[in-house]
Design an enzyme around this catalytic site. Structure first.
Site, PDB file in Angstrom:
ATOM      1  N   ASP A 130     -16.270  27.553  71.879  1.00 24.80           N
ATOM      2  CA  ASP A 130     -15.584  27.305  70.520  1.00 24.80           C
ATOM      3  C   ASP A 130     -14.810  28.753  70.254  1.00 24.80           C
ATOM      4  O   ASP A 130     -15.274  29.746  70.289  1.00 24.80           O
ATOM      5  CB  ASP A 130     -16.911  26.964  69.727  1.00 24.80           C
ATOM      6  N   GLU A 167     -11.668  26.657  73.742  1.00 24.34           N
ATOM      7  CA  GLU A 167     -10.790  26.447  72.464  1.00 24.34           C
ATOM      8  C   GLU A 167     -10.254  27.408  71.954  1.00 24.34           C
ATOM      9  O   GLU A 167     -10.932  28.144  71.039  1.00 24.34           O
ATOM     10  CB  GLU A 167     -11.960  25.641  71.393  1.00 24.34           C
TER      11      GLU A 167
END
Ligand code: TEU
Length: 553
Positions: A212, A267
């Site tokens: 993330d 990401e």
């Protein structure tokens, strides 16, 4: 390798280059416990459905203990399962059963920030001299009492990315919610502790991680003001600094200590393919990185052509392997996105209603025939649009509830979710779930679900579609066309991104020079029975995959 299928790779390729990933947002996938929130057991009981669909790997969004300020992206314990979702035992059973079916499992890893309820932050906030104080990013107040710099928090761009902590008299940094304090990766103990969390799950058998906002784990230690041209843009404009690459290389080395090609998809929410591509390093950082310009691209052939060219320009020299994503839990579903942008461009509602599903079908063909690893987001295989979420049901601080609506499983009253007084799914269901549910579409060979299944089956059976080179082809305006593979077994794909029928074959159409004689239709987005010689005609918003006739290569 047999001569008729040699359009693919010569050498064995890592599994994550061949795989089709399927993102599961556990809250909204399937609810085994009947409390209105999906859970790990719900996923386990539907594994055969995913095998039937033909995906190869699952990415599970967070299921860790969390106060859920950001629905699990605020982690209070990296090494456990929130009771809402199950337990470590349920997780182990899920991974074992997935592996037994040949499905890989990657999980979300949230390295940039923790929850304010993580014990590390609770300790850090207890005193300026606490053991974990340096694990977060603290700054003294400025003389005029303003936050330490001009950074804004994602989700509320009018709010600073800083919160003043009265009890200890300093500001702490949070690129996201106040409840998500950023970790200080300059503190070696943080890096070591986060590495330990990776090992915890690797030891339990996961095949990798979706990391993330991973570009943000390195920050310029001066925490300089964002320049004026970035004013009001959250974290994406910041934090593209060299130290992050060192940290990614360390994570890569850690993954490579384990057998079985464990992987990481980053990401990297930097909004150009050029910037994103640097996070592959020289094959020594992230194995894959999401390509956000494609996710945000409109339904326009010229824009997609440019995006495909830019992806090759940035990734090919590095030997980096592309990814393709049309939807995820952070953005409106692509069907909804294309409908909204068409409406903004003046398309009337009746036309949108007519084109909407056709666009979603053709987009599926695009996603699954490009060169690179496709990531599907749960529910796109049903052609779902976003749910309408009334103001009194809004729960996400980032306005992303619509794309997170629970998956409709059947035509029954609750569509697989509890109904009754005081019980119900945590978010409203998506539109049209009387027909857009899994059971109904499973029974209908003409459904979007069957289209996805045929596409994934074709992809797996056709090496050119997995490994073959991609060459853009000339095509009429509004049509995107490319060839996959060079030799025998090569395919051509046409995607009509206009609402009118078109005639595509002709000189320059990549070896399919003569309509009707250039190749054989392998799949069409608008006809489950398509086959036979390609006529060169495409319906409105229709896509077709054609096996190029060997004699015309
Ligand atoms: O997303 C990071 C991110 O960049 C997005 O939240 C972005 O700001 C937003 O989509 C713009 O619309 C990741 C997760 O995917 C997201 O769900 C989390 O909220 C976020 O990180 C914080 O962990």
């Amino acid at each position: 390798m047999a001569p008729d299928v040699d359009a693919g790779a010569a050498d064995p390729v890592p599994w994550w280059q061949e795989a089709v990933f399927y993102q599961i947002y556990p809250r909204s996938f399937a609810d085994a416990s009947g409390d209105g929130v999906g859970d790990l057991e719900g996923i386990r009981t539907h594994l055969d459905d995913l095998v039937w669909l033909g995906v190869d790997a699952l990415w599970l969004s967070p299921f860790f203990p969390s106060p859920m300020a950001d629905f699990g992206y605020d982690v209070a314990d990296y090494c456990d399962v929130d009771p809402l979702f199950g337990s470590l035992a349920t997780f182990d059973a899920l991974v074992a059963e997935a592996h037994a079916r040949g499905l890989r499992v990657i999980i979300d890893w949230v390295p940039n920030h923790t929850s304010i309820e993580h014990p590390w932050f609770l300790d850090a906030a207890s005193s300026p001299t606490a053991e974990h104080r340096s694990w977060y990013v603290w700054r003294d107040p400025t003389p005029d009492g303003r936050p330490p710099n001009n950074w804004v928090a994602a989700f509320d761009l009018s709010a600073p990315a800083w919160t003043f902590h009265e009890p200890t008299g300093q500001w702490y940094l949070h690129l996201f919610e106040e409840a998500q304090p950023d970790l200080n990766w300059d503190e070696p103990a943080v890096e070591a502790a986060m590495h330990a969390t990776l090992r915890f799950w690797l030891d339990r058998g996961v095949d990798g991680f979706r990391a993330d906002v991973v570009h943000a784990i390195g920050k310029d230690p001066a925490l300089p003001d964002d320049p004026p041209e970035h004013a009001g843009i959250p974290h994406c404009a910041l934090n593209d600094v060299p130290v992050t690459h060192e940290r990614l290389r360390a994570i890569r080395r850690l993954l490579e200590e384990y057998p079985g090609e464990r992987m990481m998809v980053g990401e990297v929410y930097l909004l150009t393919t050029e910037a994103i591509s640097t996070y592959y390093g020289d094959g020594d950082e992230a194995h894959l990185a999401f390509n956000f310009p494609a996710l945000l691209a409109p339904w326009r052939a010229d824009r997609w052509r440019a995006c495909i060219e830019e992806t090759a320009r940035c990734l090919d020299p590095r030997g980096a392997w592309p990814t393709w994503v049309l939807s995820n839990h952070d953005n409106p579903r692509h069907r909804t996105r294309y409908d909204r942008s068409a409406a903004r461009a003046g398309e009337d509602p009746a036309t949108t209603a007519r084109r909407s599903e056709a666009r979603a079908r053709a987009a599926a063909v695009l996603l699954c025939t490009l060169r690179g690893t496709p990531f599907l987001y749960q529910g796109e295989e049903l052609g779902l649009a976003d749910a309408e979420v009334p103001a009194d049901r809004v729960v996400d601080p980032g306005g992303r509830d619509g794309c997170r609506a629970p998956l409709p499983w059947d035509a029954g009253e609750g569509h697989g979710w509890p109904t009754g007084d005081g019980v119900g799914p945590w978010l409203p269901l998506p539109p049209e779930c009387g027909t857009r549910n899994r059971a109904a579409q499973r029974d209908d060979p003409a459904s979007v679900l069957h289209l996805y299944r045929r596409l994934l089956g074709l992809r797996h059976a056709t090496p050119a579609l997995t490994h073959g080179a991609l060459t853009l082809l000339e095509a009429p305006e509004g049509v995107l066309a490319y060839r996959r593979g060079d030799g025998p077994g090569a395919c051509a794909v046409w995607i009509n991104m206009t609402g009118d029928p078109v005639e595509v074959a002709g000189p320059g159409a990549g070896g399919v020079a003569v309509p009707g004689a250039g190749g054989t239709v392998l799949l069409a987005s608008d006809d489950p029975d398509a086959g036979g010689p390609f006529t060169g005609r495409l319906g409105p918003d229709a896509a077709v995959v054609v096996q190029i006739q060997t004699s015309l290569q």
